[in-house]
Structures are given as structure tokens and as C-alpha cells.
Design a protein around this motif. Structure first.
Motif, PDB file in Angstrom:
ATOM      1  N   GLY A  68       0.791  -1.224   0.000  1.00 50.86           N
ATOM      2  CA  GLY A  68       0.000   0.000   0.000  1.00 50.86           C
ATOM      3  C   GLY A  68       0.819   1.267   0.000  1.00 50.86           C
ATOM      4  O   GLY A  68       1.736   1.428  -0.802  1.00 50.86           O
ATOM      5  N   SER A  69       0.508   2.164   0.931  1.00 50.80           N
ATOM      6  CA  SER A  69       1.117   3.500   0.917  1.00 50.80           C
ATOM      7  C   SER A  69       2.630   3.467   1.098  1.00 50.80           C
ATOM      8  O   SER A  69       3.338   4.315   0.548  1.00 50.80           O
ATOM      9  CB  SER A  69       0.470   4.393   1.974  1.00 50.80           C
ATOM     10  N   ASP A  70       3.155   2.492   1.839  1.00 53.51           N
ATOM     11  CA  ASP A  70       4.614   2.402   1.991  1.00 53.51           C
ATOM     12  C   ASP A  70       5.281   2.106   0.652  1.00 53.51           C
ATOM     13  O   ASP A  70       6.328   2.667   0.328  1.00 53.51           O
ATOM     14  CB  ASP A  70       5.011   1.331   3.009  1.00 53.51           C
ATOM     15  N   LEU A  71       4.685   1.225  -0.133  1.00 57.79           N
ATOM     16  CA  LEU A  71       5.253   0.907  -1.450  1.00 57.79           C
ATOM     17  C   LEU A  71       5.248   2.151  -2.338  1.00 57.79           C
ATOM     18  O   LEU A  71       6.236   2.445  -3.008  1.00 57.79           O
ATOM     19  CB  LEU A  71       4.482  -0.222  -2.130  1.00 57.79           C
ATOM     20  N   PHE A  72       4.143   2.893  -2.327  1.00 59.75           N
ATOM     21  CA  PHE A  72       4.069   4.080  -3.174  1.00 59.75           C
ATOM     22  C   PHE A  72       5.019   5.175  -2.694  1.00 59.75           C
ATOM     23  O   PHE A  72       5.580   5.918  -3.504  1.00 59.75           O
ATOM     24  CB  PHE A  72       2.623   4.559  -3.296  1.00 59.75           C
ATOM     25  N   ALA A  73       5.237   5.262  -1.393  1.00 57.97           N
ATOM     26  CA  ALA A  73       6.235   6.204  -0.874  1.00 57.97           C
ATOM     27  C   ALA A  73       7.622   5.799  -1.365  1.00 57.97           C
ATOM     28  O   ALA A  73       8.375   6.645  -1.876  1.00 57.97           O
ATOM     29  CB  ALA A  73       6.188   6.235   0.649  1.00 57.97           C
ATOM     30  N   LEU A  74       7.979   4.524  -1.217  1.00 59.85           N
ATOM     31  CA  LEU A  74       9.277   4.032  -1.697  1.00 59.85           C
ATOM     32  C   LEU A  74       9.443   4.335  -3.177  1.00 59.85           C
ATOM     33  O   LEU A  74      10.471   4.861  -3.612  1.00 59.85           O
ATOM     34  CB  LEU A  74       9.385   2.527  -1.424  1.00 59.85           C
ATOM     35  N   TRP A  75       8.453   4.017  -3.959  1.00 58.73           N
ATOM     36  CA  TRP A  75       8.485   4.207  -5.407  1.00 58.73           C
ATOM     37  C   TRP A  75       8.728   5.674  -5.752  1.00 58.73           C
ATOM     38  O   TRP A  75       9.637   6.011  -6.522  1.00 58.73           O
ATOM     39  CB  TRP A  75       7.157   3.732  -5.965  1.00 58.73           C
ATOM     40  N   ASN A  76       7.927   6.567  -5.191  1.00 59.07           N
ATOM     41  CA  ASN A  76       8.030   7.984  -5.540  1.00 59.07           C
ATOM     42  C   ASN A  76       9.280   8.642  -4.979  1.00 59.07           C
ATOM     43  O   ASN A  76       9.853   9.534  -5.620  1.00 59.07           O
ATOM     44  CB  ASN A  76       6.754   8.714  -5.120  1.00 59.07           C
ATOM     45  N   ILE A  77       9.733   8.222  -3.827  1.00 64.09           N
ATOM     46  CA  ILE A  77      10.986   8.755  -3.283  1.00 64.09           C
ATOM     47  C   ILE A  77      12.155   8.340  -4.171  1.00 64.09           C
ATOM     48  O   ILE A  77      13.040   9.150  -4.467  1.00 64.09           O
ATOM     49  CB  ILE A  77      11.171   8.303  -1.816  1.00 64.09           C
ATOM     50  N   LEU A  78      12.154   7.093  -4.626  1.00 64.42           N
ATOM     51  CA  LEU A  78      13.219   6.646  -5.538  1.00 64.42           C
ATOM     52  C   LEU A  78      13.161   7.373  -6.880  1.00 64.42           C
ATOM     53  O   LEU A  78      14.199   7.741  -7.436  1.00 64.42           O
ATOM     54  CB  LEU A  78      13.149   5.139  -5.759  1.00 64.42           C
ATOM     55  N   LEU A  79      11.957   7.588  -7.404  1.00 63.56           N
ATOM     56  CA  LEU A  79      11.827   8.332  -8.663  1.00 63.56           C
ATOM     57  C   LEU A  79      12.407   9.737  -8.534  1.00 63.56           C
ATOM     58  O   LEU A  79      13.149  10.202  -9.407  1.00 63.56           O
ATOM     59  CB  LEU A  79      10.364   8.413  -9.089  1.00 63.56           C
ATOM     60  N   MET A  80      12.073  10.413  -7.434  1.00 58.95           N
ATOM     61  CA  MET A  80      12.592  11.761  -7.213  1.00 58.95           C
ATOM     62  C   MET A  80      14.118  11.750  -7.119  1.00 58.95           C
ATOM     63  O   MET A  80      14.802  12.550  -7.756  1.00 58.95           O
ATOM     64  CB  MET A  80      12.005  12.363  -5.934  1.00 58.95           C
ATOM     65  N   THR A  81      14.657  10.807  -6.341  1.00 62.27           N
ATOM     66  CA  THR A  81      16.099  10.743  -6.143  1.00 62.27           C
ATOM     67  C   THR A  81      16.819  10.408  -7.438  1.00 62.27           C
ATOM     68  O   THR A  81      17.856  10.992  -7.765  1.00 62.27           O
ATOM     69  CB  THR A  81      16.446   9.714  -5.034  1.00 62.27           C
ATOM     70  N   LYS A  82      16.256   9.501  -8.209  1.00 60.49           N
ATOM     71  CA  LYS A  82      16.811   9.140  -9.528  1.00 60.49           C
ATOM     72  C   LYS A  82      16.896  10.380 -10.414  1.00 60.49           C
ATOM     73  O   LYS A  82      17.889  10.630 -11.067  1.00 60.49           O
ATOM     74  CB  LYS A  82      15.941   8.054 -10.147  1.00 60.49           C
ATOM     75  N   ARG A  83      15.829  11.168 -10.423  1.00 60.85           N
ATOM     76  CA  ARG A  83      15.803  12.382 -11.259  1.00 60.85           C
ATOM     77  C   ARG A  83      16.835  13.401 -10.782  1.00 60.85           C
ATOM     78  O   ARG A  83      17.512  14.038 -11.593  1.00 60.85           O
ATOM     79  CB  ARG A  83      14.408  12.986 -11.256  1.00 60.85           C
TER      80      ARG A  83
END
Length: 155
Positions: A136-151
């Protein structure tokens, strides 16, 4: 522009706050019990990874740590370390499973996003890795935090 660890720490903490972290299964690394920090530190090479900032886990004891330059994941058998700047794509592991099923099974509700607890990372050399978090929300937090950091690291 070179991104310093202090800058990345600030951005990671800012994004984590946007996702209302910490939760029951995600934590700021600095707030973990000292014995758990020491245990996790055996898997982290600070020279390469940068500072560990966020820790995600789930009931199966699999975990993911986001550092300023790397993401580290353990599935109870092996540990993988991925340079965030080398990440090509991030997607739910459920997408891979759905490709093996008829499309109708994926769309008929058998694969609710609330039940996702793994991400598939593909690096620039086409290596694939699985990261773990609570569903749930933890997975989406992980996903979006990694996307931001990657960028940020790609700039």
C-alpha cells in the motif's frame, strides 16, 4: 551541479514527510534502535552508498534502505545494492506477474494496488532487482521517493 549528501538528505526527508513517513513499517534510519542500525550497517558501504536515510520493511523481515546514492535491499537470502543514478526504470513487481496472465485477470481486480509490496528496478545494463516494503502507501512512498532521487542524481 554536484549534489551533496546534505542536499540529498534534505530532499529525501522532505519527500518522506509528504508521504507521512514514518509508518508502522517505514522509518527514518537515524530513529531506528542502535542495535538494528548496527546490524543494517553491515550491509552498507558508506563510501559508496552515502548516508542511510529511510528504512522500509514488512512482516516477512525483507527490507529496503534508501541511502543518498544507493538503495540496498535484503530478501532474507541475499542483499542487492543498486546505484540510484544507474536506475533506468521502476515498476511494481505485479506488472511482471500480470504479463504472464491473460490481461483480463489483471484488470478484473485480482491484483489490487493496495496489495503490492514489491518494486522491480531495472538498471541501465538491463539487470533487474526486487525491492521490498510493506504493501500500500509504503510501497508508493518508496516508489516515488526513488523516482525523485533518480531524477535529482540524473541532472
Amino acid at each position: 551541479m554536484k549534489k551533496t549528501d546534505d542536499f540529498l538528505i534534505n530532499r529525501l526527508m522532505w519527500k518522506a514527510e509528504r508521504y507521512r513517513l514514518p509508518t508502522e513499517s517505514s522509518f527514518y534510519f537515524k530513529d531506528l534502535p542502535k542495535d538494528l542500525q548496527q546490524h543494517l550497517s553491515t550491509f552498507i558501504d558508506l563510501e559508496k552508498s552515502g548516508a542511510p536515510i529511510l528504512f522500509f520493511t514488512k512482516s516477512t523481515k525483507e527490507w529496503t534502505v534508501i541511502c543518498t546514492r544507493q538503495v540496498i535491499c535484503r530478501d532474507n537470502k541475499s542483499t542487492v545494492t543498486i546505484n540510484i543514478a544507474e536506475i533506468h526504470s521502476i515498476e511494481p513487481a505485479a506488472f511482471e506477474a500480470s504479463l504472464k496472465l491473460p490481461l483480463i485477470k489483471f484488470r478484473d481486480g485480482n491484483h489490487s494496488k493496495r496489495d503490492w509490496d514489491q518494486l522491480t528496478i531495472t538498471d541501465k545494463k538491463s539487470n533487474r532487482y526486487i525491492l521490498h516494503s510493506d504493501k500500500g502507501s509504503d510501497l508508493f512512498a518508496l516508489w516515488n521517493i526513488l523516482l525523485m532521487t533518480k531524477r535529482i542524481l540524473a541532472e
